[in-house]
Design a protein around this motif. Structure first.
Motif, PDB file in Angstrom:
ATOM      1  N   PHE A 188      30.921  39.057  39.895  1.00  0.00           N
ATOM      2  CA  PHE A 188      31.968  38.097  40.237  1.00  0.00           C
ATOM      3  C   PHE A 188      33.361  38.731  40.110  1.00  0.00           C
ATOM      4  N   GLN A 200      42.717  37.360  50.379  1.00  0.00           N
ATOM      5  CA  GLN A 200      42.020  36.094  50.631  1.00  0.00           C
ATOM      6  C   GLN A 200      42.853  34.885  50.211  1.00  0.00           C
ATOM      7  N   SER A 203      47.763  29.903  50.295  1.00  0.00           N
ATOM      8  CA  SER A 203      46.994  28.859  49.607  1.00  0.00           C
ATOM      9  C   SER A 203      47.270  27.488  50.193  1.00  0.00           C
ATOM     10  N   HIS A 245      39.548  34.465  56.710  1.00  0.00           N
ATOM     11  CA  HIS A 245      39.593  33.794  55.409  1.00  0.00           C
ATOM     12  C   HIS A 245      38.253  33.134  55.078  1.00  0.00           C
ATOM     13  N   LEU A 246      37.799  33.334  53.854  1.00  0.00           N
ATOM     14  CA  LEU A 246      36.582  32.666  53.398  1.00  0.00           C
ATOM     15  C   LEU A 246      36.988  31.389  52.667  1.00  0.00           C
ATOM     16  N   TYR A 247      36.731  30.275  53.303  1.00  0.00           N
ATOM     17  CA  TYR A 247      37.093  28.979  52.722  1.00  0.00           C
ATOM     18  C   TYR A 247      36.357  28.783  51.394  1.00  0.00           C
ATOM     19  N   TRP A 289      32.684  30.378  48.875  1.00  0.00           N
ATOM     20  CA  TRP A 289      32.620  31.042  47.578  1.00  0.00           C
ATOM     21  C   TRP A 289      31.638  30.322  46.652  1.00  0.00           C
ATOM     22  N   ALA A 321      28.322  32.178  45.100  1.00  0.00           N
ATOM     23  CA  ALA A 321      28.063  32.265  43.665  1.00  0.00           C
ATOM     24  C   ALA A 321      26.714  31.645  43.324  1.00  0.00           C
ATOM     25  N   TYR A 342      33.920  20.318  48.934  1.00  0.00           N
ATOM     26  CA  TYR A 342      35.143  20.892  49.488  1.00  0.00           C
ATOM     27  C   TYR A 342      35.099  21.007  51.008  1.00  0.00           C
ATOM     28  N   VAL A 349      42.291  19.194  51.568  1.00  0.00           N
ATOM     29  CA  VAL A 349      42.026  19.053  50.141  1.00  0.00           C
ATOM     30  C   VAL A 349      43.349  19.003  49.381  1.00  0.00           C
ATOM     31  N   TYR A 392      44.569  23.348  47.553  1.00  0.00           N
ATOM     32  CA  TYR A 392      43.659  24.451  47.831  1.00  0.00           C
ATOM     33  C   TYR A 392      43.704  25.457  46.696  1.00  0.00           C
ATOM     34  N   ARG A 393      44.897  25.651  46.127  1.00  0.00           N
ATOM     35  CA  ARG A 393      45.064  26.580  45.017  1.00  0.00           C
ATOM     36  C   ARG A 393      44.195  26.139  43.828  1.00  0.00           C
ATOM     37  N   ILE A 410      40.574  26.971  44.189  1.00  0.00           N
ATOM     38  CA  ILE A 410      40.226  28.375  43.896  1.00  0.00           C
ATOM     39  C   ILE A 410      40.172  28.608  42.391  1.00  0.00           C
ATOM     40  N   TRP A 460      36.811  29.912  40.231  1.00  0.00           N
ATOM     41  CA  TRP A 460      36.707  31.109  39.395  1.00  0.00           C
ATOM     42  C   TRP A 460      36.530  30.759  37.919  1.00  0.00           C
ATOM     43  N   VAL A 491      32.748  29.665  37.408  1.00  0.00           N
ATOM     44  CA  VAL A 491      31.693  30.689  37.402  1.00  0.00           C
ATOM     45  C   VAL A 491      31.779  31.599  36.175  1.00  0.00           C
ATOM     46  N   PHE A 492      32.986  31.802  35.664  1.00  0.00           N
ATOM     47  CA  PHE A 492      33.076  32.698  34.505  1.00  0.00           C
ATOM     48  C   PHE A 492      32.717  31.998  33.200  1.00  0.00           C
TER      49      PHE A 492
END
Lengths: 81, 719
Positions: free
Chosen positions: A48, A60, A64, B157-159, B163, B167, B224, B235, B238-239, B242, B246, B249-250
């Motif tokens: 990740f 990417q 935003s 761009h990967l929406y 992601w 994951a 989403y 949405v 968008y920030r 993201i 992240w 997942v962590f």
């Protein structure tokens, strides 16, 4: 590999807590399968992190705002011929 | 190649297939759930038939709703939205259909093997090893198809939804493989390489992350994509989406030990689990608010549009269950909630509310799009929403009440410190009304689903044509699409040429190639490493733990087959009221030969870790024959077939050999004489039964093995 991580983990904890008996510390970390899931979890995290670095460095998330809107522009109804 | 315009045919046929599979398996999984819910109120509904008994069907219910209903819903969402977000057809139709049929066959295999009692007896990982291998293969094909679709995308761009999908795909592959490493004893029996506390840790690392990466992240991806689409609003932030991704997942991976508080797991590991679980509060609620705020300025639409109603309640349920999750993972709260229906309420707010409603919302959104029609009836969709919502409320409230009531009763003490309700049955009788209310909630939820089926049939029936593949003109932006990859998709080719071109394509893409190689290396390495370190058995000083005798091992096999762990724990926690009720605290070394561990996660019946020697053999015999004769008011199924089925003396040596390979110190001579030893001990048990109650001719029946195992449980503690 797992053994190595196991040993490293114990050594690092031992060095941090001065005066602690290494044998006691090994007893505390007595559950080996923890090191398996630790290894796998770290590996997964590394994947990740790699993806994150790739995503950030390839821009990417530089924008935003528009992706949220573009989702709506790309309505398939508009693009049907 | 023409760089300005490109004709793309989205593959919606496969989306329709996954959608149907979601609906059909969802109905089956939920009906099984309703049956087992009703069994808890009215045990006669077990019918005294093995394949319909609670212990076996509960595994079928959980597997069907997780892997069949939620799984197919995920694939519906992924195959539909990925193509549109990346502006390309899926990489390979062949891989797509392999994925579809492979997955349905896996579910079919599960539906056959689980009621027949072939089970690894680890929750949500019950499927036996050949099916596990099939899952791994199908999953890898899905992963390759998905990643290669990203490779040939026409959108840089990967929406954020993508992601979340990515994951999920990576994490599930690893979790599944690590948790299911086992040594087969036969085609449908195997033992995990991990034992006892080790097995428990790996299992709940899997169990927790399966919830995270199968029931949460893919559905967040769904949220989403489909929520902004349905509301026609971008949405909220968008920030934030993201950051949501992240941080989730962590943090998620480290929270698993919260399933094992007050257990033989080291204290520090329990604390790590708690800290990370509480940290999950923030990203989860950030995501929930992001979903709900997306509807700002569009709330009037929610009043009219059933799709949005489902999404709003689904996201709210996400907020509720992700509030409750960290709450339950606070150790002090968990002390009360663990083993009770509170956990059941928690998972069902997630499953029925979050997963179910997000899926229904998506399907109502997709029906008109996939079949080029309009929804037959909004009124019926609203009725579905109403019925299902009331169903969830009845379910959740009754199980919260049941869980807290029973938890408090277990811990209630008199002034002198003795238990206020020493008879476990009292605490069952108190919550029986809740079981009835829960079943009514289930009926409503399923009735809503049937209304949806009717609405769907009618809508599709109205569709003028089953349309040709949807035609889309997508601008090809500056990203060049490798010609060799393109050629895989654009023209019909033989499978052999396909593989050759696939290889060329992957080779040309270092990142994917590296990732796949690393994954392959890791799996290969672990297969070698894990058995090596785990077969070393550590015997604590001054303690000698004996492996199970052949008859006890066979009895344990029956315990696993019948799914006893679904209702009985084997884990006495270091809590004074618990030791007063059951006996001495369970210690880690007592489980050292338990492949798999059987700690359980629910006490519908009492803990069994100290049951050995508590009752005479005859009691167990009568109890299995009809639990109501020894324990009036019991809700346990009858196990009459154990009294009549012949005990299998022939496979014991194969089972002991497999156990030897995972580290149980059976001597080769033990295995050689296993059949004779097993028969001798069976005769001993049978003679005791004859002595105590005149029971004749049971020395070759399964019941003697089970009694031998139950009488052995917890005896190590007294040594």
């Amino acid at each position: 590999m797992t053994r190595l991580i196991c040993a490293l983990g114990q050594a690092s904890i031992a060095s941090k807590s001065d005066g602690a008996n290494l044998i006691d510390l090994i007893k505390i970390i007595s559950i080996e399968s923890f090191f398996i899931i630790l290894t796998v979890s770290l590996f997964m995290s590394a994947v990740f992190v790699g993806l994150f670095i790739w995503g950030a460095s390839s821009g990417q998330w530089d924008d935003s705002k528009t992706p949220a809107h573009r989702l709506l522009w790309e309505s398939e109804d508009e693009s049907i011929q | 190649m023409n760089r300005s315009n490109d004709t793309v045919f989205y593959d919606d046929k496969i989306v329709r297939a996954f959608l149907w599979a979601t609906m059909i398996w969802g109905l089956i999984g939920m009906v099984v759930g309703l049956l087992i819910a009703a069994q808890l109120y009215y045990p006669a509904l077990n019918f005294g038939i093995p394949i319909l008994s609670f212990g076996r069907l509960r595994a079928l219910h959980t597997n069907a709703v997780i892997f069949a209903f939620a799984g197919n819903a995920i694939f519906t969402a992924v195959y539909y939205s990925t193509q549109r977000l990346l502006r390309t057809r899926m990489f390979s139709d062949f891989m797509g259909w392999f994925h579809f049929w492979g997955w349905q066959l896996i579910i079919l295999a599960a539906a056959l093997t689980l009621p027949l009692g072939f089970s690894q007896s680890k929750e949500y990982a019950e499927l036996e090893w050949p099916i596990d291998i099939a899952i791994a293969i199908v999953w890898v094909v899905f992963a390759v198809n998905f990643i290669m679709t990203m490779k040939i995308r026409r959108e840089r761009h990967l929406y954020v939804a993508l992601w979340f999908y990515l994951a999920s795909i990576i994490a599930i592959a690893m979790l599944h493989i690590v948790n299911n490493i086992s040594i087969p004893a036969s085609w449908l029996v195997s033992y995990p390489v991990y034992a006892g506390a080790q097995d428990a840790l790996v299992q709940w690392w899997y169990g927790h992350n399966a919830v995270g990466f199968f029931l949460t992240t893919p559905f967040l991806g769904l949220m989403y994509y489909f929520l902004p689409k349905a509301a026609n609003r971008p949405v909220f932030s968008y920030r934030l989406s993201i950051i949501h991704f992240w941080s989730l997942v962590f943090i998620y991976i480290w929270a698993g030990p919260h399933h094992l508080y007050y257990s033989a797991l080291p204290e520090w590991l329990q604390s790590v689990g708690m800290v990370f679980s509480i940290m999950l509060w923030a990203p989860s609620w950030g995501g929930m608010l992001n979903g709900l705020y997306t509807l700002r300025g569009a709330w009037h639409k929610v009043r009219e549009e059933p799709i949005l109603k489902f999404f709003v309640l689904g996201v709210t349920a996400y907020g509720m269950s992700t509030f409750e999750g960290p709450l339950l993972s606070i150790k002090a709260v968990n002390k009360l909630s663990h083993f009770t229906d509170w956990t059941v309420a928690h998972v069902h707010v997630g499953a029925l509310g979050w997963v179910g409603f997000m899926t229904f919302g998506m399907i109502y959104y997709l029906i008109p799009k996939l079949w080029k029609t309009t929804l037959y009836s909004k009124t019926l969709a609203n009725a579905h929403f109403g019925m299902a919502t009331i169903g969830i409320i009845l379910y959740a409230v009754s199980m919260w009440a049941s869980g807290i009531t029973q938890g408090l009763m277990w811990f209630a003490t008199k002034a002198d410190g003795t238990l206020l309700y020493p008879d476990f049955m009292e605490t069952v009788i108190a919550i029986k009304p809740a079981f009835a209310i829960r079943a009514i909630g289930g009926v409503l939820y399923i009735a809503g689903l049937l209304v949806m089926f009717y609405n769907m049939f009618k809508s599709i029936h109205r569709a003028a044509i089953v349309e040709p593949e949807q035609l889309t003109i997508a601008r090809l932006n500056e990203i060049p699409v490798e010609s060799e990859v393109q050629s895989l998709v654009s023209e019909p080719i033989s499978f052999k040429i396909f593989l050759k071109r696939l290889h060329t394509a992957i080779e040309g893409w270092p990142l994917v190639f590296t990732a796949l190689s690393a994954a392959a290396l890791m799996v290969g390495g672990m297969v070698q490493i894990i058995p090596m370190i785990l077969t070393e058995v550590k015997v604590p000083r001054g303690v000698s733990v004996q492996p199970y005798t052949p008859l006890e091992l066979a009895g344990r096999g029956i315990y696993l087959r019948e799914g006893c762990y679904n209702c009985h724990s084997q884990q006495v926690r270091p809590i004074v009221e618990e030791t007063a009720r059951y006996g001495p605290i369970s210690r880690a070394h007592e489980y050292m030969y338990d492949h798999p561990f059987q700690w359980g996660s629910k006490r519908t019946g009492p803990d069994l870790h100290r049951v050995g020697g508590k009752y005479p053999d005859l009691w167990h015999f009568r109890h299995m024959q009809d639990p109501r004769t020894t324990s009036p008011e019991s809700i346990m199924p009858t196990y009459g077939w154990l009294l009549t089925s012949s005990l299998d003396f022939n496979s014991i040596s194969a089972q002991m050999k497999a156990m030897q390979r995972v580290g149980v110190p059976y001597k080769t001579s033990d295995i050689h004489d296993s059949k004779e030893k097993m028969k001798a001990q069976a005769v001993e048990v049978a003679e005791r039964l004859k002595e105590q109650g005149g029971i004749e001719n049971v020395a070759d029946k399964e019941i003697v093995a089970l009694i031998a195992y139950l009488q052995r449980l917890g005896r190590e503690a007294s040594k």
